[in-house]
Design a protein around this motif. Sequence first.
Motif, PDB file in Angstrom:
ATOM      1  N   ARG A 168      16.060   3.959 -10.622  1.00 13.08           N
ATOM      2  CA  ARG A 168      15.161   5.395 -10.333  1.00 13.08           C
ATOM      3  C   ARG A 168      13.805   4.864 -10.508  1.00 13.08           C
ATOM      4  NH1 ARG A 168      12.789   8.863 -13.618  1.00 13.08           N
ATOM      5  NH2 ARG A 168      13.617   7.785 -15.403  1.00 13.08           N
ATOM      6  N   ILE A 169      13.447   3.989 -11.300  1.00 13.60           N
ATOM      7  CA  ILE A 169      12.002   3.665 -11.263  1.00 13.60           C
ATOM      8  C   ILE A 169      11.544   3.114 -10.063  1.00 13.60           C
ATOM      9  CG2 ILE A 169      10.190   2.357 -12.673  1.00 13.60           C
ATOM     10  CD1 ILE A 169      11.940   3.048 -15.247  1.00 13.60           C
ATOM     11  N   LYS A 170      12.263   2.230  -9.621  1.00  7.54           N
ATOM     12  CA  LYS A 170      11.903   1.343  -8.319  1.00  7.54           C
ATOM     13  C   LYS A 170      11.797   2.394  -7.123  1.00  7.54           C
ATOM     14  CE  LYS A 170      14.219  -3.001  -9.549  1.00  7.54           C
ATOM     15  NZ  LYS A 170      15.393  -3.771  -9.479  1.00  7.54           N
ATOM     16  N   GLN A 171      12.700   3.576  -7.100  1.00  9.67           N
ATOM     17  CA  GLN A 171      12.652   4.542  -6.144  1.00  9.67           C
ATOM     18  C   GLN A 171      11.513   5.111  -6.128  1.00  9.67           C
ATOM     19  OE1 GLN A 171      16.407   6.435  -6.665  1.00  9.67           O
ATOM     20  NE2 GLN A 171      17.715   5.042  -5.269  1.00  9.67           N
ATOM     21  N   GLN A 172      10.923   5.517  -7.431  1.00 11.11           N
ATOM     22  CA  GLN A 172       9.744   6.282  -7.526  1.00 11.11           C
ATOM     23  C   GLN A 172       8.556   5.425  -7.288  1.00 11.11           C
ATOM     24  OE1 GLN A 172       9.466   9.395  -8.223  1.00 11.11           O
ATOM     25  NE2 GLN A 172      11.766   9.563  -8.120  1.00 11.11           N
ATOM     26  N   LEU A 173       8.596   4.105  -7.282  1.00 16.30           N
ATOM     27  CA  LEU A 173       7.475   3.370  -7.313  1.00 16.30           C
ATOM     28  C   LEU A 173       7.238   3.101  -5.791  1.00 16.30           C
ATOM     29  CD1 LEU A 173       7.641   0.937 -10.001  1.00 16.30           C
ATOM     30  CD2 LEU A 173       5.805   2.635  -9.784  1.00 16.30           C
ATOM     31  N   ASN A 174       8.684   3.106  -5.074  1.00 26.21           N
ATOM     32  CA  ASN A 174       8.637   2.712  -3.585  1.00 26.21           C
ATOM     33  C   ASN A 174       8.237   3.678  -2.695  1.00 26.21           C
ATOM     34  OD1 ASN A 174       9.492   0.888  -1.595  1.00 26.21           O
ATOM     35  ND2 ASN A 174      11.184   2.586  -1.146  1.00 26.21           N
ATOM     36  N   LYS A 175       8.135   4.942  -3.362  1.00 21.34           N
ATOM     37  CA  LYS A 175       7.254   6.043  -2.647  1.00 21.34           C
ATOM     38  C   LYS A 175       6.053   6.285  -2.807  1.00 21.34           C
ATOM     39  CE  LYS A 175      11.609   8.900  -3.452  1.00 21.34           C
ATOM     40  NZ  LYS A 175      12.260  10.162  -4.254  1.00 21.34           N
ATOM     41  N   LEU A 176       5.218   5.431  -3.428  1.00 18.85           N
ATOM     42  CA  LEU A 176       3.871   5.492  -3.761  1.00 18.85           C
ATOM     43  C   LEU A 176       3.249   5.205  -2.299  1.00 18.85           C
ATOM     44  CD1 LEU A 176       3.141   3.780  -7.232  1.00 18.85           C
ATOM     45  CD2 LEU A 176       2.903   6.349  -6.510  1.00 18.85           C
ATOM     46  N   PHE A 177       3.728   4.001  -1.563  1.00 14.13           N
ATOM     47  CA  PHE A 177       3.062   4.057  -0.265  1.00 14.13           C
ATOM     48  C   PHE A 177       4.293   3.496   0.743  1.00 14.13           C
ATOM     49  CE2 PHE A 177       2.558  -0.100  -2.114  1.00 14.13           C
ATOM     50  CZ  PHE A 177       2.666  -1.077  -1.385  1.00 14.13           C
ATOM     51  N   PHE A 178       4.193   3.562   2.028  1.00 16.24           N
ATOM     52  CA  PHE A 178       4.954   3.142   3.147  1.00 16.24           C
ATOM     53  C   PHE A 178       4.426   2.009   3.770  1.00 16.24           C
ATOM     54  CE2 PHE A 178       6.616   3.487   7.402  1.00 16.24           C
ATOM     55  CZ  PHE A 178       7.834   3.308   7.287  1.00 16.24           C
ATOM     56  N   LYS A 179       3.414   1.866   4.266  1.00 18.68           N
ATOM     57  CA  LYS A 179       2.862   0.702   4.954  1.00 18.68           C
ATOM     58  C   LYS A 179       1.868  -0.093   3.998  1.00 18.68           C
ATOM     59  CE  LYS A 179       4.035   1.959   9.509  1.00 18.68           C
ATOM     60  NZ  LYS A 179       3.279   2.078  11.146  1.00 18.68           N
ATOM     61  N   ASN A 180       0.748   0.778   3.929  1.00 15.43           N
ATOM     62  CA  ASN A 180      -0.702   0.060   3.329  1.00 15.43           C
ATOM     63  C   ASN A 180      -0.725   0.608   1.703  1.00 15.43           C
ATOM     64  OD1 ASN A 180      -1.173  -0.939   5.640  1.00 15.43           O
ATOM     65  ND2 ASN A 180      -1.884   1.039   6.282  1.00 15.43           N
ATOM     66  N   PRO A 181      -1.031  -0.178   0.839  1.00 15.61           N
ATOM     67  CA  PRO A 181      -1.380   0.147  -0.459  1.00 15.61           C
ATOM     68  C   PRO A 181      -2.661   1.353  -0.846  1.00 15.61           C
ATOM     69  CG  PRO A 181      -2.090  -1.871  -0.631  1.00 15.61           C
ATOM     70  CD  PRO A 181      -1.270  -1.540   1.033  1.00 15.61           C
ATOM     71  N   GLU A 182      -3.368   1.388   0.340  1.00 20.64           N
ATOM     72  CA  GLU A 182      -4.292   2.434   0.485  1.00 20.64           C
ATOM     73  C   GLU A 182      -3.785   3.742   0.521  1.00 20.64           C
ATOM     74  OE1 GLU A 182      -6.127  -1.311   1.439  1.00 20.64           O
ATOM     75  OE2 GLU A 182      -4.219  -0.407   2.322  1.00 20.64           O
ATOM     76  N   GLU A 183      -2.686   3.844   1.067  1.00 20.73           N
ATOM     77  CA  GLU A 183      -1.851   5.273   1.096  1.00 20.73           C
ATOM     78  C   GLU A 183      -2.128   5.888  -0.307  1.00 20.73           C
ATOM     79  OE1 GLU A 183       2.119   5.303   3.045  1.00 20.73           O
ATOM     80  OE2 GLU A 183       1.630   3.401   3.901  1.00 20.73           O
ATOM     81  N   ILE A 184      -2.079   5.107  -1.380  1.00 19.61           N
ATOM     82  CA  ILE A 184      -2.187   5.701  -2.815  1.00 19.61           C
ATOM     83  C   ILE A 184      -3.408   6.654  -2.941  1.00 19.61           C
ATOM     84  CG2 ILE A 184      -2.275   5.167  -5.124  1.00 19.61           C
ATOM     85  CD1 ILE A 184      -0.693   2.834  -4.676  1.00 19.61           C
ATOM     86  N   ILE A 185      -4.697   6.600  -2.167  1.00 17.99           N
ATOM     87  CA  ILE A 185      -5.469   7.241  -2.306  1.00 17.99           C
ATOM     88  C   ILE A 185      -5.515   8.571  -1.573  1.00 17.99           C
ATOM     89  CG2 ILE A 185      -8.101   7.248  -1.231  1.00 17.99           C
ATOM     90  CD1 ILE A 185      -7.662   5.223  -3.276  1.00 17.99           C
ATOM     91  N   GLY A 186      -4.341   8.703  -0.604  1.00 20.52           N
ATOM     92  CA  GLY A 186      -4.060  10.122  -0.164  1.00 20.52           C
ATOM     93  C   GLY A 186      -3.802  11.141  -0.975  1.00 20.52           C
TER      94      GLY A 186
ATOM     95  N   TRP B  77      11.349  -5.042  -1.773  1.00 19.68           N
ATOM     96  CA  TRP B  77      10.879  -4.621  -2.882  1.00 19.68           C
ATOM     97  C   TRP B  77       9.726  -5.559  -3.596  1.00 19.68           C
ATOM     98  CZ3 TRP B  77       9.256  -0.966  -5.492  1.00 19.68           C
ATOM     99  CH2 TRP B  77       9.120  -1.122  -7.019  1.00 19.68           C
ATOM    100  N   ARG B  78      10.451  -6.802  -3.787  1.00 18.03           N
ATOM    101  CA  ARG B  78       9.643  -7.759  -4.562  1.00 18.03           C
ATOM    102  C   ARG B  78       8.209  -7.864  -4.007  1.00 18.03           C
ATOM    103  NH1 ARG B  78      12.764  -8.087  -8.265  1.00 18.03           N
ATOM    104  NH2 ARG B  78      14.728  -8.631  -8.152  1.00 18.03           N
ATOM    105  N   ILE B  79       7.775  -7.885  -2.643  1.00 13.92           N
ATOM    106  CA  ILE B  79       6.510  -7.972  -2.335  1.00 13.92           C
ATOM    107  C   ILE B  79       5.815  -6.833  -2.431  1.00 13.92           C
ATOM    108  CG2 ILE B  79       5.202  -8.303  -0.098  1.00 13.92           C
ATOM    109  CD1 ILE B  79       7.724 -10.032   0.955  1.00 13.92           C
ATOM    110  N   LYS B  80       6.480  -5.694  -2.255  1.00 15.73           N
ATOM    111  CA  LYS B  80       5.888  -4.460  -2.486  1.00 15.73           C
ATOM    112  C   LYS B  80       5.582  -4.044  -3.927  1.00 15.73           C
ATOM    113  CE  LYS B  80       6.426   0.169  -0.559  1.00 15.73           C
ATOM    114  NZ  LYS B  80       7.190   1.313   0.104  1.00 15.73           N
ATOM    115  N   GLU B  81       6.117  -4.825  -4.916  1.00 15.27           N
ATOM    116  CA  GLU B  81       5.652  -4.521  -6.265  1.00 15.27           C
ATOM    117  C   GLU B  81       4.774  -5.174  -6.731  1.00 15.27           C
ATOM    118  OE1 GLU B  81       7.648  -5.634 -10.534  1.00 15.27           O
ATOM    119  OE2 GLU B  81       8.883  -5.661  -9.004  1.00 15.27           O
ATOM    120  N   SER B  82       4.608  -6.437  -6.162  1.00 12.98           N
ATOM    121  CA  SER B  82       3.743  -7.557  -6.483  1.00 12.98           C
ATOM    122  C   SER B  82       2.186  -6.843  -5.684  1.00 12.98           C
ATOM    123  CB  SER B  82       3.908  -8.883  -5.793  1.00 12.98           C
ATOM    124  OG  SER B  82       3.709  -8.834  -4.488  1.00 12.98           O
ATOM    125  N   ILE B  83       2.184  -6.156  -4.826  1.00 13.58           N
ATOM    126  CA  ILE B  83       1.019  -5.738  -4.232  1.00 13.58           C
ATOM    127  C   ILE B  83       0.573  -4.547  -5.103  1.00 13.58           C
ATOM    128  CG2 ILE B  83       0.091  -4.345  -2.195  1.00 13.58           C
ATOM    129  CD1 ILE B  83       1.861  -5.803  -0.375  1.00 13.58           C
TER     130      ILE B  83
END
Length: 340
Positions: A199-217, A151-157
């Motif tokens: 709860r907030i962490k779970q919502q942020l975690n759903k933003l992308f699965f592998k690549n942060p580019e998924e947010i563009i989706g 989670w920490r790495i994902k949040e930092s990205i």
Amino acid sequence: MVEELKTVDTNTKTQLSLAAALFFSPLVQNMLKRNTRDITDKDKDFIHGYIKFGYITLFFWIIVIAAGVLNYLFALNILSIVYTVSIFILIFLLLISIVSILSDISLLRWGDRTIQTYTIEGNKKDIIFKYLPIYNIYLRYKAHSFEKPNWRIKESILLWMIFMMVSLSGSILVSSSILILIILRIAALMSDIDFLNTRIKQQLNKLFFKNPEEIIGYITGFIVYLGKSFVHIFTKMQPYSLEEEIAKEKESYGHIIDIKGNASIISEYILWILLTIWLVYITKLDFTVRTYYAWLGLLVTRYLVMAFQLKHLPHLPVAREIMLLVKAIGSLFKRKSFTK
């Protein structure tokens, strides 16, 4: 005698809380651990709140000193802004803490519940490494653990992505403020303070699965949905739901593609480079503005690390859509040529 003891206890609580808020958190924390003062558990909880708060004020005090010295030596605009912003934040925090202590108000509490805090397991130096830009990308894809991501790495990205997008504005003040917030987040975690609940962490975690580019989706999925809904007016084709279109687009951006012998993904990046050069030319970006260096440098280095170190690359927004359009037009011409 009882009243006298009660006065002494109250004064001790106030004195230790003030000391903790005014840059002496480590000393007060050590005093409580050694149990050298006769204070109640309730007062200890009160003081502990200001110890945690004091680490934040201590952190900004260090930033003020460091930025002031570096600005004196190098006279850079960015250092001057960091120095000024940090002083205002520090003064604000000190005023809040002093008024709250004298008013007997607990800080770092929400209603009747304390803000979630916990002890960081393992070496706390790992937190710094996980929040380092670019290195966090290397750690994430090297581990290749997407089902159970760190989670920490994902949040930092996510945080550094926000910094890059804000830097596009060219405002040194705004980008410096975001940078300070990132540093503050790191300092808080190293002080066992976490302001984000599960709860907030779970919502942020759903933003992308592998690549942060998924947010563009979320954007491209919405556009595709509108397009198919428009086509549906004139045809019997049933469009997918908005959620399904977004899920499909996020899945496409979630692929990490082996670059060996893959001309399609290489073409996307060549096109992206040409588009970036064209955008810089028509907008006439002034690259003496250092925030432009920040976002462009971080972005380019991210893809270089993935290409040369990890040998895989994700799809690129805009470039992917243009390539899909070119392929669709190409296939249309092929069909017409076969029918002749």
